[in-house]
Design a protein around this motif. Structure first.
Motif, PDB file in Angstrom:
ATOM      1  N   THR B   6       0.819  -1.192  -0.026  1.00 55.37           N
ATOM      2  CA  THR B   6      -0.080  -0.095  -0.002  1.00 55.37           C
ATOM      3  C   THR B   6       0.663   1.511   0.060  1.00 55.37           C
ATOM      4  O   THR B   6       0.591   2.305  -0.545  1.00 55.37           O
ATOM      5  CB  THR B   6      -1.021   0.075   1.179  1.00 55.37           C
ATOM      6  OG1 THR B   6      -1.679  -1.069   1.225  1.00 55.37           O
ATOM      7  CG2 THR B   6      -1.805   1.289   1.181  1.00 55.37           C
ATOM      8  N   ALA B  32      -6.836   8.503  -1.642  1.00 62.54           N
ATOM      9  CA  ALA B  32      -7.573   7.249  -1.062  1.00 62.54           C
ATOM     10  C   ALA B  32      -8.475   6.564  -2.162  1.00 62.54           C
ATOM     11  O   ALA B  32      -8.578   5.435  -2.124  1.00 62.54           O
ATOM     12  CB  ALA B  32      -8.483   7.942  -0.183  1.00 62.54           C
ATOM     13  N   ILE B  37      -8.195   2.692  -0.401  1.00 58.17           N
ATOM     14  CA  ILE B  37      -8.205   2.665   1.166  1.00 58.17           C
ATOM     15  C   ILE B  37      -8.992   4.015   1.517  1.00 58.17           C
ATOM     16  O   ILE B  37      -9.273   5.037   0.729  1.00 58.17           O
ATOM     17  CB  ILE B  37      -6.997   2.675   1.867  1.00 58.17           C
ATOM     18  CG1 ILE B  37      -6.036   3.744   1.701  1.00 58.17           C
ATOM     19  CG2 ILE B  37      -6.293   1.250   1.582  1.00 58.17           C
ATOM     20  CD1 ILE B  37      -4.767   3.710   2.330  1.00 58.17           C
ATOM     21  N   ARG B  38      -9.256   4.155   2.784  1.00 60.39           N
ATOM     22  CA  ARG B  38      -9.878   5.444   3.375  1.00 60.39           C
ATOM     23  C   ARG B  38      -8.783   6.654   3.509  1.00 60.39           C
ATOM     24  O   ARG B  38      -7.790   6.259   3.948  1.00 60.39           O
ATOM     25  CB  ARG B  38     -10.802   5.197   4.522  1.00 60.39           C
ATOM     26  CG  ARG B  38     -11.859   4.216   4.457  1.00 60.39           C
ATOM     27  CD  ARG B  38     -13.041   5.161   3.792  1.00 60.39           C
ATOM     28  NE  ARG B  38     -14.199   4.370   3.696  1.00 60.39           N
ATOM     29  CZ  ARG B  38     -14.873   3.718   2.729  1.00 60.39           C
ATOM     30  NH1 ARG B  38     -14.251   3.722   1.425  1.00 60.39           N
ATOM     31  NH2 ARG B  38     -16.020   3.091   2.809  1.00 60.39           N
ATOM     32  N   SER B  41      -6.816   6.573   6.641  1.00 61.94           N
ATOM     33  CA  SER B  41      -5.994   5.393   6.683  1.00 61.94           C
ATOM     34  C   SER B  41      -4.556   5.704   6.184  1.00 61.94           C
ATOM     35  O   SER B  41      -3.327   5.100   6.585  1.00 61.94           O
ATOM     36  CB  SER B  41      -6.292   3.987   5.895  1.00 61.94           C
ATOM     37  OG  SER B  41      -7.563   3.847   6.222  1.00 61.94           O
ATOM     38  N   HIS B  44      -1.664   6.624   8.584  1.00 62.80           N
ATOM     39  CA  HIS B  44      -0.944   5.228   9.016  1.00 62.80           C
ATOM     40  C   HIS B  44       0.441   5.471   8.384  1.00 62.80           C
ATOM     41  O   HIS B  44       1.705   5.134   8.973  1.00 62.80           O
ATOM     42  CB  HIS B  44      -1.520   4.071   8.934  1.00 62.80           C
ATOM     43  CG  HIS B  44      -0.600   3.017   9.263  1.00 62.80           C
ATOM     44  ND1 HIS B  44      -0.119   2.621  10.524  1.00 62.80           N
ATOM     45  CD2 HIS B  44       0.171   2.249   8.607  1.00 62.80           C
ATOM     46  CE1 HIS B  44       0.418   1.606  10.459  1.00 62.80           C
ATOM     47  NE2 HIS B  44       0.929   1.450   9.248  1.00 62.80           N
ATOM     48  N   HIS B  45       0.503   5.673   6.987  1.00 64.64           N
ATOM     49  CA  HIS B  45       1.799   5.464   6.181  1.00 64.64           C
ATOM     50  C   HIS B  45       2.336   6.649   6.152  1.00 64.64           C
ATOM     51  O   HIS B  45       3.594   6.987   6.218  1.00 64.64           O
ATOM     52  CB  HIS B  45       1.565   5.039   4.754  1.00 64.64           C
ATOM     53  CG  HIS B  45       0.600   3.755   4.790  1.00 64.64           C
ATOM     54  ND1 HIS B  45       1.414   2.466   4.568  1.00 64.64           N
ATOM     55  CD2 HIS B  45      -0.665   3.344   4.594  1.00 64.64           C
ATOM     56  CE1 HIS B  45       0.438   1.477   4.610  1.00 64.64           C
ATOM     57  NE2 HIS B  45      -0.670   2.077   4.653  1.00 64.64           N
TER      58      HIS B  45
END
Lengths: 190, 190
Positions: B6, B32, B37-38, B41, B44-45
DNA sequence: TACGACCTACCTACTGATAGGTAGGTTTAA
DNA sequence: TTAAACCTACCTATCAGTAGGTAGGTCGTA
């Protein structure tokens, strides 16, 4: 000192913002604060941001063309005319704090209305026409050396000048502009 | 076909968006949707958009440098190496649909963290170093004509290439890139 | 082997701020 | 008086980001 009309003040503010931050990087709130009116009031003068961009580009084109005509009228050789135009681009970079409107808009062209993309295209054509004229004169009067093809020289020079602005803007230092155009400058003998 | 991790997918998506729309022109929502993905999220990365820009520039620098090294290793004369680098810049303009990351970021440099401005500066230095090398080789092996000063040629050429990308991007047509670099191309004899 | 601790990678729900813009009203200057 | 130019109040939509949670996988230890 006469008070500037609001529309002109907005155009000045918007041009400065667009050339410093890009089209997507400034908002009506920035202009409102700068000019001293409420954000919503801007819509009276410019119903949408797109319409504002149209007015900006139109004004910029006119002013720039007037500057080029002045250079052509006031300086004798092709070389000095070209040199003045280089100075114009250097000045437009605002000591590395800005880009010319054409460059700034080009980088975020997808955010602009189609009419403005047309205007940008015409702006470049206008500048290339002037540059071609200067190169032709410079080739004939000997004030620019090694002019292979004035039209191709003009196109390359415009890209060089725009790229030089980018470098100066990125570094916030006009020395990067100067270095980029140095070889071109050496071909000019007043 | 192996599924891409991802983080890499996000970097690819973000690079494409930044080079097409500029840093201020794309949002986490775009990424996104593209990656599937949302929006939340993504944090996170990449905890912030600024951190994302750092990663983008780092990766771009590494890839570009690897490409330059490959050119240097695989092509014999300075002229062909320069020619390949020009092709690299042309390819990076994505048929007028994109700009190289350095150009794109330069136009909205005030939106970026200071570290990325540094990275952009180093990127240009890296490219100029390669260009200088190619011009020196080309001057010595005779495959590039009229090389006055390799270092100055390199600086001017980078600005030319970046300006050429802007023109192609603005018009969404690679022909404008080609026209801008035509004279430079004529100085190269394989 | 099995289980708990930890990690990675995603989610929902939400935040505060900001974007461009609308609508109706007020003020100002000619 | 009237029209231009401003205002307030508000809108929807979107922005980057926060907080708490879930689920599946990995690792270490008994």
């Amino acid at each position: 000192m006469p008070t500037m009309d609001t529309k002109t003040a907005l155009l000045n503010s918007a041009e400065h913002a667009a050339r410093t931050l890009g089209f997507d990087g400034f908002s009506y709130a920035d202009l409102a604060e700068d000019v001293g009116i409420r954000k919503a009031s801007i819509h009276h003068h410019f119903p949408s941001k797109a319409k504002l961009s149209v007015a900006l580009m139109q004004r910029y084109h006119q002013n720039f063309e007037a500057n080029c005509a002045a250079i052509s009228g006031n300086h004798g050789t092709g070389g000095t005319q070209l040199s003045q135009l280089i100075k114009l681009y250097r000045a437009a970079s605002g000591n590395g704090k800005q880009l010319c409107l054409c460059v700034s808009f080009s980088a975020s062209r997808d955010s602009l209305p189609p009419g403005v993309i047309e205007q940008i295209s015409m702006f470049r054509e206008m500048v290339i026409a002037w540059l071609t004229d200067f190169f032709e004169k410079g080739s004939m009067d000997g004030s620019i050396s090694n002019v292979a093809d004035p039209a191709l020289e003009a196109v390359a020079t415009l890209s060089l000048l725009e790229g030089a602005q980018l470098a100066a803007r990125s570094e916030e230092n006009p020395r990067f502009f100067d270095e980029a155009v140095k070889l071109l400058g050496m071909r000019i003998t007043a």
